[in-house]
Structure formats: C-alpha cells, structure tokens
Write an enzyme that holds these catalytic residues in place. Structure first.
Site, PDB file in Angstrom:
ATOM      1  N   LYS A  27      36.767 -83.600  21.120  1.00  0.00           N
ATOM      2  CA  LYS A  27      38.012 -82.848  21.037  1.00  0.00           C
ATOM      3  C   LYS A  27      39.141 -83.633  21.716  1.00  0.00           C
ATOM      4  O   LYS A  27      40.227 -83.779  21.152  1.00  0.00           O
ATOM      5  CB  LYS A  27      37.826 -81.488  21.720  1.00  0.00           C
ATOM      6  N   ARG A  97      39.587 -76.056  27.738  1.00  0.00           N
ATOM      7  CA  ARG A  97      38.667 -76.157  26.598  1.00  0.00           C
ATOM      8  C   ARG A  97      37.562 -77.171  26.840  1.00  0.00           C
ATOM      9  O   ARG A  97      37.811 -78.293  27.265  1.00  0.00           O
ATOM     10  CB  ARG A  97      39.435 -76.592  25.348  1.00  0.00           C
ATOM     11  N   GLY A 106      31.206 -74.033  19.184  1.00  0.00           N
ATOM     12  CA  GLY A 106      30.978 -72.703  19.736  1.00  0.00           C
ATOM     13  C   GLY A 106      29.886 -72.621  20.789  1.00  0.00           C
ATOM     14  O   GLY A 106      29.581 -71.539  21.289  1.00  0.00           O
ATOM     15  N   MET A 108      29.828 -74.124  23.791  1.00  0.00           N
ATOM     16  CA  MET A 108      30.319 -74.114  25.169  1.00  0.00           C
ATOM     17  C   MET A 108      31.558 -73.235  25.253  1.00  0.00           C
ATOM     18  O   MET A 108      31.994 -72.669  24.271  1.00  0.00           O
ATOM     19  CB  MET A 108      30.605 -75.536  25.622  1.00  0.00           C
ATOM     20  N   ARG A 346      38.166 -82.736  13.693  1.00  0.00           N
ATOM     21  CA  ARG A 346      36.887 -83.426  13.871  1.00  0.00           C
ATOM     22  C   ARG A 346      36.280 -83.630  12.495  1.00  0.00           C
ATOM     23  O   ARG A 346      36.658 -82.950  11.535  1.00  0.00           O
ATOM     24  CB  ARG A 346      35.935 -82.614  14.755  1.00  0.00           C
ATOM     25  N   HIS A 462      -2.114 -79.447   3.389  1.00  0.00           N
ATOM     26  CA  HIS A 462      -2.206 -79.446   1.932  1.00  0.00           C
ATOM     27  C   HIS A 462      -0.991 -78.753   1.324  1.00  0.00           C
ATOM     28  O   HIS A 462      -0.332 -79.267   0.429  1.00  0.00           O
ATOM     29  CB  HIS A 462      -3.499 -78.743   1.537  1.00  0.00           C
ATOM     30  N   SER A 771      -2.599-101.457  -0.898  1.00  0.00           N
ATOM     31  CA  SER A 771      -1.666-100.343  -0.765  1.00  0.00           C
ATOM     32  C   SER A 771      -2.079 -99.569   0.478  1.00  0.00           C
ATOM     33  O   SER A 771      -3.214 -99.089   0.577  1.00  0.00           O
ATOM     34  CB  SER A 771      -1.721 -99.446  -2.001  1.00  0.00           C
ATOM     35  N   THR A 774      -1.202 -94.644   4.485  1.00  0.00           N
ATOM     36  CA  THR A 774      -0.859 -94.438   5.898  1.00  0.00           C
ATOM     37  C   THR A 774      -1.256 -93.057   6.426  1.00  0.00           C
ATOM     38  O   THR A 774      -1.320 -92.869   7.629  1.00  0.00           O
ATOM     39  CB  THR A 774       0.639 -94.683   6.135  1.00  0.00           C
ATOM     40  N   ASN A 775      -1.506 -92.086   5.530  1.00  0.00           N
ATOM     41  CA  ASN A 775      -1.962 -90.780   6.034  1.00  0.00           C
ATOM     42  C   ASN A 775      -3.318 -90.936   6.712  1.00  0.00           C
ATOM     43  O   ASN A 775      -3.506 -90.586   7.875  1.00  0.00           O
ATOM     44  CB  ASN A 775      -2.096 -89.762   4.899  1.00  0.00           C
ATOM     45  N   CYS A 838       1.477 -96.102   0.171  1.00  0.00           N
ATOM     46  CA  CYS A 838       1.439 -94.920  -0.682  1.00  0.00           C
ATOM     47  C   CYS A 838       1.201 -93.639   0.109  1.00  0.00           C
ATOM     48  O   CYS A 838       0.895 -92.609  -0.453  1.00  0.00           O
ATOM     49  CB  CYS A 838       0.404 -95.073  -1.777  1.00  0.00           C
ATOM     50  N   TYR A 858       6.897-102.684  -1.823  1.00  0.00           N
ATOM     51  CA  TYR A 858       7.364-101.371  -2.263  1.00  0.00           C
ATOM     52  C   TYR A 858       6.810-100.268  -1.371  1.00  0.00           C
ATOM     53  O   TYR A 858       5.861-100.474  -0.613  1.00  0.00           O
ATOM     54  CB  TYR A 858       6.961-101.109  -3.726  1.00  0.00           C
TER      55      TYR A 858
HETATM   56  P1  ADP Z   1      35.532 -74.372  20.320  1.00  0.00           P
HETATM   57  O1  ADP Z   1      35.056 -75.712  20.711  1.00  0.00           O
HETATM   58  O2  ADP Z   1      34.567 -73.299  20.523  1.00  0.00           O
HETATM   59  O3  ADP Z   1      36.154 -74.386  18.932  1.00  0.00           O
HETATM   60  P2  ADP Z   1      38.211 -74.521  21.358  1.00  0.00           P
HETATM   61  O4  ADP Z   1      38.412 -75.221  22.629  1.00  0.00           O
HETATM   62  O5  ADP Z   1      38.532 -75.279  20.133  1.00  0.00           O
HETATM   63  O6  ADP Z   1      36.723 -74.003  21.331  1.00  0.00           O
HETATM   64  O7  ADP Z   1      39.033 -73.194  21.437  1.00  0.00           O
HETATM   65  C1  ADP Z   1      38.760 -72.025  20.715  1.00  0.00           C
HETATM   66  C2  ADP Z   1      40.012 -71.548  20.009  1.00  0.00           C
HETATM   67  O8  ADP Z   1      41.105 -71.394  20.858  1.00  0.00           O
HETATM   68  C3  ADP Z   1      40.412 -72.517  18.947  1.00  0.00           C
HETATM   69  O9  ADP Z   1      40.227 -71.906  17.691  1.00  0.00           O
HETATM   70  C4  ADP Z   1      41.867 -72.825  19.159  1.00  0.00           C
HETATM   71  O10 ADP Z   1      42.591 -72.523  18.004  1.00  0.00           O
HETATM   72  C5  ADP Z   1      42.293 -71.895  20.278  1.00  0.00           C
HETATM   73  N1  ADP Z   1      43.048 -72.684  21.263  1.00  0.00           N
HETATM   74  C6  ADP Z   1      42.590 -73.627  22.073  1.00  0.00           C
HETATM   75  N2  ADP Z   1      43.573 -74.193  22.785  1.00  0.00           N
HETATM   76  C7  ADP Z   1      44.713 -73.572  22.417  1.00  0.00           C
HETATM   77  C8  ADP Z   1      46.080 -73.720  22.776  1.00  0.00           C
HETATM   78  N3  ADP Z   1      46.470 -74.650  23.665  1.00  0.00           N
HETATM   79  N4  ADP Z   1      46.959 -72.921  22.192  1.00  0.00           N
HETATM   80  C9  ADP Z   1      46.572 -72.008  21.300  1.00  0.00           C
HETATM   81  N5  ADP Z   1      45.309 -71.822  20.895  1.00  0.00           N
HETATM   82  C10 ADP Z   1      44.378 -72.595  21.444  1.00  0.00           C
HETATM   83 MG    MG Z   2      37.453 -75.546  18.311  1.00  0.00          MG
END
Ligand code: ADP
Ligand code: MG
Ligand code: MG
Length: 881
Positions: A27, A97, A106, A108, A346, A462, A771, A774-775, A838, A858
């Site tokens: 990120k 973040r 999602g 962390m 990303r 099998h 041939s 390998t199993n 094979c 092969y």
């Molecule tokens: P994740 O890795 O779970 O996607 P993010 O760090 O991307 O978590 O944040 C989750 C949400 O919060 C994202 O969808 C992003 O749009 C929103 N967000 C993060 N930073 C900001 C910011 N500076 N301003 C507005 N929205 C933010």
């Molecule tokens: Mg995000």
C-alpha cells in the site's frame, strides 16, 4: 545519517516509490508511486516494515528516532492541508492503515477519522458547516478505534447503532440523534476501558501499535499460512490525511478494477456508494452500486450517471495506472464534494481464467511481451481454467473441508454407490458420488457422477488420480464428514446430508457446500489459453505427453496439446465386463492352454482399444505399459461377490476361495506384479503385445503413422528386462510376419525401483527408453505407501518434518537424486537413450523444473494437466522460479 523510518508522500513528491514494497508494504509503495505520477493522493507518510519488526523484537518499543520522524512528517501533512493535528478549530484527521509487502486484503486493521475528540468534532462541524458529517465521522471513529485499538467486540457497537438507527443509515440521521448515538458509543468504551482517549497524539500512537499487533492477529496469520507468505515480513503503517466520502450527496467512495477480475474482460469494473466512507463498501455492510453499465450491470444509479465528470476523471486515471503498472489494478477511491482522490492501487486478485485472458490481451495491446505474459501466469492455475467455477456472488454455506484433489465445481444429488450414480445419470440427473474411498469398481460411478467426494485418501489416492485424469471435480480426504453407508447419509458437523440431497463441491479449494450453487462456465475460451501455450511451446525444451488409457482420452489430450502418450495403462482395459470375465477365467485356469484360451477373449478387446488410441495419436509416439497390478486385483473380495463370480464362471466357491488364498499378498505394492507376471505367466504379455502389434498393423493399413513404445514395468534386475524384451520381440516379429508388415517399435522400461536406478547402466543395455514412474519410485524410495502414509502424514506436516506430500510435489532432493543418477548411468551406457517421466509429477511444476534441469526429453501427465506442464516447461526454460 540516522536510519530513515518514515517515508513521506504528498503534493507530487514522495521519498519512496513503487519498487519498495518490502520496506513500505504494498500500500505504501503504491501510494508513493501514485503520488510521483502526479495523481490526486491525500498527503501522508509510511512507517516502514522495519519499524514493525523492531517493535516485535524489542518488547513493543519503537526504534530510536522513529517517533521524532513521525512528528516531523505529521507537521508537513499539516502544512500541506492547512489543518492542525489536535487543533480544535481546523482539525487534521488521518487514517492509520496497515499494509504488508504481500497483499492480504482485509486481514489487518485500519482506523479512519483519527484525531477527532469532543472539541474537534464541534470545530469540524462549524468549519464545514456540516454537523451531520462531523458527527457521522466521530461515530465511525469511536466504533473503529474501540474495535481495533481498544479490543472491544464490534457487535457491542453494532447493537447500539442498529437500535438508534432503526433501519436508517447512520449518516442519514439528524444531528441530535447522531450526537446521542456517539454518546452511547462512548459510553460502551467508558464502561469497558475507562475513558475514550481524547489526545490525538495518544490516539495515533495507540493506533499504530494496534496495526502492528494486527499483523500477528489470527486472521492475518491464517492468511499468510494458507498463501505461503512469510511471517517475518512485518507490516508498514500508513498515516494519511483523511478525505471524506461522507460529506453529503456530492461525496462518495468506491472500489474498482481496471478489468473484470472474474473473466479478465477489458472492461472497467467496480462498485460505489454515495455519501459513505471506504469501509462501508469493503465490509459489505451496505449493498454498493455499479460504477458503470459497461460490464452489463443493472441497478443503480451508476457513478457514471450520478457524477459523470468524476467518472470520466476516474476512467482516465485507471487507464494511466494500468498502463503504468502494466497489470490489472484494484483501486480504492473517494469523492469529497466532487473532488476525486485515489487511496490505493495494487495488482488485483483474479481468477485463473482472468489471469490468462488479461496477459494475452495485454500482449495484443502492446503492454507486455510474450515472455512477460508467460512469466506472469502461474502454471498450476491453468488446471483450473478449463473447469466451471462457482459463481462468486452466490450465497454459500460450507459444511466441510477436504483436500482439493481435482479442480472444478460440481453440484448434484448425493449417492453412495456407483449403481445409484448410474441410475441418476440415466435419468439425466446430476450425482455426486460420496464414498469412504473409491476402488476400481467405482470407476463407472465416477465416470457418470458430476463430482466425487471421499472421506479418506490423499492427493494421489485412486479417486484423486482418476478424477484428475477425467477432469472431474473431486474432494478427497474429507475427514470432517462421517459416511454411514447403512443409513445412506453422512454427517458434516451437525449437518446431516441424506441420499438424494443436493450438495456442491469445489475441487479447487476442497470445500463442500450445502445445496446447489450456480456455476459459471469457464470464462476464458480456449483461444486465450491456446495462444499463451503456443508462446510457451516455442520456448520450452521438454516435450509434454499425456497419460491416457482410451482413444477418447488420447484425443482429448491431443486437443490440449499433448505430443504423445507417455503412459497407457492397459489394466484399465481389463475392467471392461467381457475382458474382466476372461481375465478371471485365465487366473482360474489349470494349465497354459486354458489360460491362452481365456486370453484369446481379451485379445480383440485390447486390440480395439489400442487401435482407437493409435488413430487418435496419428504421427505421435504412444507408450503402452504391459500389465502391472497383481492378478488378485481382478478377483472379487466381498463374500457375496465371490459366490456370484463363482456361479458366473461355473467354478465351485471353495475352488475360487482357495485360489484367492494362494494369490493373497500381505503387501501388494511389493507383490507379484509388473514384469514378475510377465516372467511367470508369459501368455499375458504375449497376448498384450500381439494385440498391440495387430492394432498397429491395422492402423497402418488405414494410413495412420504408428509409433508404439512397449514398456515393461517394475524392473529391478537387468535380467528381467532382458527376458521380457526377448519374449516381446519374438511375439512382435511373429505378428509382423503374419501381416507381412514392418513396424518401427521400441521396447523400454519403467524405472520405478531404486535398484533399477542404481543399475541403470546395465538396464539400459536392454532398453530403448526409460520412463520414470515417479509415483512408485517415490513410495519405494521413502518406503511408505500412499495408502498408509495418511496415518502419520498429518503429524509429520504439523511438526514440520515433511511440509508437502512427496507424492504431490516431487522430492528433488532424494528421489530426484536417484532419477539424476539413472539418467547419467543410462545415457553413459547408451547415448541417445530416450528419457521421460510418466508419474503424476510430470504435471507438477516443481517436478517439471527439475526434469528440465536434468535433461529429460519429455514429461507425461493427466490430460487436464497438459497445459500446466506446457507452461511449466516454458517457465523452466526461461528460468522462472
Ligand atoms: P484494507 O487494507 O483493509 O483495504 P485500507 O487501509 O485500504 O484497508 O482502508 C480501508 C478503507 O478505508 C479503504 O477502503 C479506504 O477507502 C478508506 N480509507 C483509508 N484511508 C483513507 C483516507 N485517508 N481517507 C479516506 N478514506 C480512507
Ligand atoms: Mg484497502
Ligand atoms: Mg507403478
């Protein structure tokens, strides 16, 4: 200079860039790169992954100087935004973040709207003239901070929020109600942990530490484990000025992909929500709207319709990003009162089919070269491309998990016996065959069932091997289900599934679902994959053949690009009812003449099978393995079957029982099988060779180019091969003389015993080719059988003694050393000796890389893995790890 722990970005300048993922996390690197490109990114800074690692290694303390760097960076964000962190009249709010080097969407934690407190919320309301927005932001902040930082269960906040909202969205409440809601939310915090921290600097420090902690949270650990991401990479922390999508009807937030992540189609694809913040879309608490109609979405309004200028700008930015990163991007954006901001980019996750479509399209668009495209696609993903996939949007309930034996999704009614699968199939209905395990007798049921689920067995059981060969979805080793044949049901936790109930299995993930789940046809047509593989073939040195036992399988394998058959197992042919009956007569026969009489009934059946295969493989080599399994595998074992077979063959039950006793083996894997049968019962091999050569002659008369390779299995002593070879040659020459024809055939051996590897030089004297099976070679080298390894493999895996099953992922170290030695010794004795593999490992990318490196000619694998092996062979040639 002291260590730099903090990297800033904003106003078109950034300390870091997109290449610094290890230090800045995905990120942070993305934010820096977008900033450098001049894209609208709110300013902020990234604490490096090194800070996180230090924090874990030094009892939760920050490295020297880090906090000062944070304060300095924060001051520059204040400058750029004209706001002050902790200033009650013009408060700067930030997001804190997480962001690890590998994307873990999602997994962390993130805290938004940090910096708010009882004074700042008032100041924010006054300055913006939007009290609803200010209090909605405070409500969000207390909830997120309470959950993520103070560890209060989110359901507590949810319950109160739902009560106060009574069906409305919180951002649609009037100000007094919102204020009341915030007071109640803070009340929960007070009750749980004392007072809600009011000092923004304290809030920031606590939130940073919470992000570090979330790196070692259960979710994140599990995700890393299941995706092979190392545990010591740490997470970066991004602190970034907030932009607000919740300021009213001209504000919004959303997530978009530069191409369709399911099909790969080149269509901008995404979802948005008006008057909302990012987490509303990501958490799935609200139903988002489509951003455009291009992908055929209904519902709305779309962003394109509601905010055409913003949409046009976003569309331009997504093109810039994709061209710049040369890969499909997953983008987060927010619109604050008509101004568009990008918050993340990303490389987007995608289905295997989409992965192929995207790289091929990108070659056409000039974004990638052919070799880039080859490198981009994971070889093992190709196995999934040709299968239907579960609709990702459908509602699903997982009832059990097993091993992902053969990819693809299938729904059907549960049956427990082969015959029942057939009955359903006859009525045109879908069946899922559920068994404790499967045996050769179940082959028919497996053929007609849509999918197979077994409670026992591993990846090479099998059921798994056969299902993969058929390209049939299959989940094995699903120990979470308890199968009760007697009562015709199985238990999965506290769900009871009865015969006739619908279930769905996903052989690509090992999951078992209740009910019928709609599937999508594989979205990538053979066209994109075909083109990618043609590019791969042009770079690969290893040829790819297929293991196929019938003409239909062979034709299918050829369609998937196999350039020969590397293993045709003839025993499958004996399970055809007439052949099986004749085999049983042969086994029970008193003398050689009676045996030959019985085998003469088998001959035309095998000849017809071989003929079909030769025709399907016109102009390509076909390796046919003579009979391998011990004879007792053709006889019945269950008492009721024994009497039925005895009646059918006209022998007394006690005679049959006696013969069964004689043939009984304690360890059939090391029993009277392979060339040992060829030597003690030569009629068997002679009949097979006769069928094979006759079929070749018939095919040649039709103008087919036939290249048979006769393979003698399970040789451990050179003399075995010498003798079998002589026998085969005599028969072959006799048949050719009868037909008055010439046939260029080869005779070779399957190398599947360690002794054969050691004595490969002497074995090669009698072989035109090796041939590697390998199993068996893997089982014989380790000294365990795949049927029994399940008993201890789980513990071995959990103790880290054996991470993956050597039957699934080739053991280059041990078994590989034997294979290498056999190649060297074999080729030293006979230059030009043809070498192949094979076993199932022929379709395992690790195996393919190794076999390329040691110079084999092969590999041969199940037809459905031929594309995997072709791509893996190109990867090996290009040095892709
Ligand atoms: P994740 O890795 O779970 O996607 P993010 O760090 O991307 O978590 O944040 C989750 C949400 O919060 C994202 O969808 C992003 O749009 C929103 N967000 C993060 N930073 C900001 C910011 N500076 N301003 C507005 N929205 C933010
Ligand atoms: Mg995000
Ligand atoms: Mg074998």
């Amino acid at each position: 200079m002291s260590t730099r722990w903090v990297y800033e970005f904003g106003s078109g300048r950034a300390d870091g860039d997109g290449s610094m993922k290890a230090l800045l996390g995905g990120k942070g690197a993305g934010l820096a790169e977008m900033t450098r490109l001049g894209l609208p990114v709110p300013p902020g800074f990234t604490l490096t992954t090194a800070v996180c690692n230090h924090w874990f290694q030094h009892r939760a303390s920050l490295p020297e100087g880090a906090w000062d760097q944070v304060r300095a960076a924060l001051a520059r964000v204040e400058e750029q935004t004209g706001k002050g962190f902790g200033d009650p009249t013009r408060p700067l709010l930030v997001s804190v973040r997480s962001g690890a080097p590998a994307s873990m969407p999602g997994m962390m934690d993130t805290v938004l709207n940090l910096g708010l407190n009882d004074q700042a919320v008032v100041g924010l309301a006054e300055r913006t003239g939007n009290a609803t927005f200010a209090w909605d932001s405070y409500r969000r902040f207390v909830t997120m901070f309470g959950d993520v930082v103070l560890d209060i269960h989110p359901s507590r906040f949810q319950r109160v929020t739902e009560t106060v909202c009574a069906g409305r969205r919180p951002q649609d409440l009037d100000v007094p109600t919102l204020q009341d809601l915030v007071a109640r939310l803070k009340g929960i915090v007070d009750e749980q942990v004392g007072t809600f921290p009011q000092d923004p600097v304290e809030q920031l420090r606590l939130a940073m530490e919470a992000v570090f902690r979330s790196f070692n949270g259960q979710r994140a650990r599990y995700y890393r484990k299941s995706h092979g991401i190392p545990d010591d990479c740490g997470t970066a922390v991004n602190v970034q000025a907030m932009v607000f999508g919740n300021m009213g009807p001209t504000s919004a937030t959303g997530v978009a992909f530069t191409r369709n992540p399911k099909s790969g189609a080149r269509v901008f694809f995404g979802e948005w929500l008006p008057n909302a913040q990012g987490e509303d879309v990501v958490a799935g608490t609200h139903t988002p709207l489509p951003i455009n109609r291009a992908g055929g979405a209904s519902g709305g309004p779309t962003l394109e319709e509601a905010m055409p200028a913003v949409y046009a700008e976003l569309d331009g930015l997504q093109r810039t990003l994709e061209t710049h990163f040369r890969d499909m991007q997953d983008i987060e954006f927010t619109v604050e009162e008509g101004h568009l901001y990008l918050l993340q980019t990303r490389n987007g996750k995608r289905t295997p089919a989409a992965a192929v479509q995207i790289v091929v399209d990108m070659v056409d668009e000039g974004l990638l070269g052919e070799e880039d495209a080859i490198r981009r696609v994971k070889a093992s993903d190709l196995e999934m491309v040709l299968r239907p996939v579960l609709d990702p949007d459908a509602k699903k309930k997982v009832i059990a998990r097993g091993l992902d034996a053969s990819p693809g999704a299938a729904s059907g009614r549960v049956v427990f016996h082969s015959e029942e699968a057939q009955e359903l199939a006859d009525k045109g209905e879908a069946a899922i065959l559920v068994r404790l395990e499967t045996s050769p007798e179940d082959i028919q049921g497996m053929t007609v069932a849509r999918g197979i689920l077994t409670s026992r067995g591993g990846q090479t059981s099998h059921a798994a091997v056969v299902a993969r060969g058929m390209g049939k979805p299959c989940v094995v080793g699903c120990t979470e289900i308890l199968v009760d044949y007697g009562r015709q049901l199985f238990y999965a936790g506290d769900t009871v599934v009865r015969r006739g109930d619908w279930i769905t299995i996903d052989g690509g993930t090992g999951e078992v679902y209740e009910g019928e789940i709609p599937t999508l046809a594989p979205p990538t047509d053979a066209g994109a994959m075909g083109r990618l593989l043609a590019w791969a073939d042009a770079r690969a040195r290893l040829k790819v053949r297929a293991n196929a036992d019938t003409g239909a399988d062979a034709a299918h394998a050829r369609m998937l690009g196999a350039v020969g058959i590397g293993l045709c197992r003839t025993e499958h042919m004996f399970f055809e009812p007439t052949a099986l009956r004749a085999m049983r007569q042969m086994i029970l026969a008193e003398d050689e003449r009676a045996r030959q009489r019985a085998l003469n009934l088998v001959l035309p059946i095998q000849r017809a099978d071989f003929l079909a295969i030769f025709k399907a493989m016109d102009g390509l080599p076909v390796t046919i393995r003579l009979l391998d399994p011990p004879l007792h595998e053709f006889l019945p074992s269950r008492p009721e079957e024994i009497s039925a077979v005895a009646t059918d063959l006209g022998v007394r039950v006690d005679v049959l029982t006696e013969r069964l006793k004689q043939l009984h083996e304690s360890n059939p894997m090391m029993g009277h099988r392979g060339c040992r049968i060829g030597i003690t019962t030569p009629e068997v091999y002679n009949t097979q060779v006769r069928a094979l050569v006759e079929a070749a002659c018939l095919a040649m008369r039709e103008g087919v180019v036939v290249m048979p390779e006769i393979m003698i299995p399970l040789v451990s002593m050179p003399a075995e091969l010498e003798r079998c070879r002589r026998q085969c040659e005599e028969t072959a020459e006799a048949v050719l003389a009868e037909y008055g024809m010439k046939l260029p055939y080869r005779i070779g051996t399957m190398i599947e015993l360690p002794r054969a590897c050691v004595l490969a030089g002497a074995v090669a004297e009698h072989a035109d080719f090796f041939s590697f099976g390998t199993n068996d070679l893997t089982q014989m080298t380790y000294g365990f059988s795949r049927d029994d390894m399940g008993k201890f493999f789980g513990e071995y895996a959990s103790r880290g003694i054996l991470a993956t099953s050597p039957l699934a992922v080739f053991d280059t170290e041990g078994v590989g050393a034997l294979v290498r030695m056999a190649c060297e010794r074999g080729r030293a004795a006979k230059p030009g000796l043809k070498l192949g593999v094979c076993g199932e490992h022929g379709g395992d990318p690790t195996g393919v890389a190794f076999f390329h490196a040691i110079g084999l000619d092969y590999v041969s694998c199940s037809p459905f893995r031929v594309p995997v092996a072709r791509l893996a062979a190109a990867h090996a040639a290009l040095g892709v790890l």
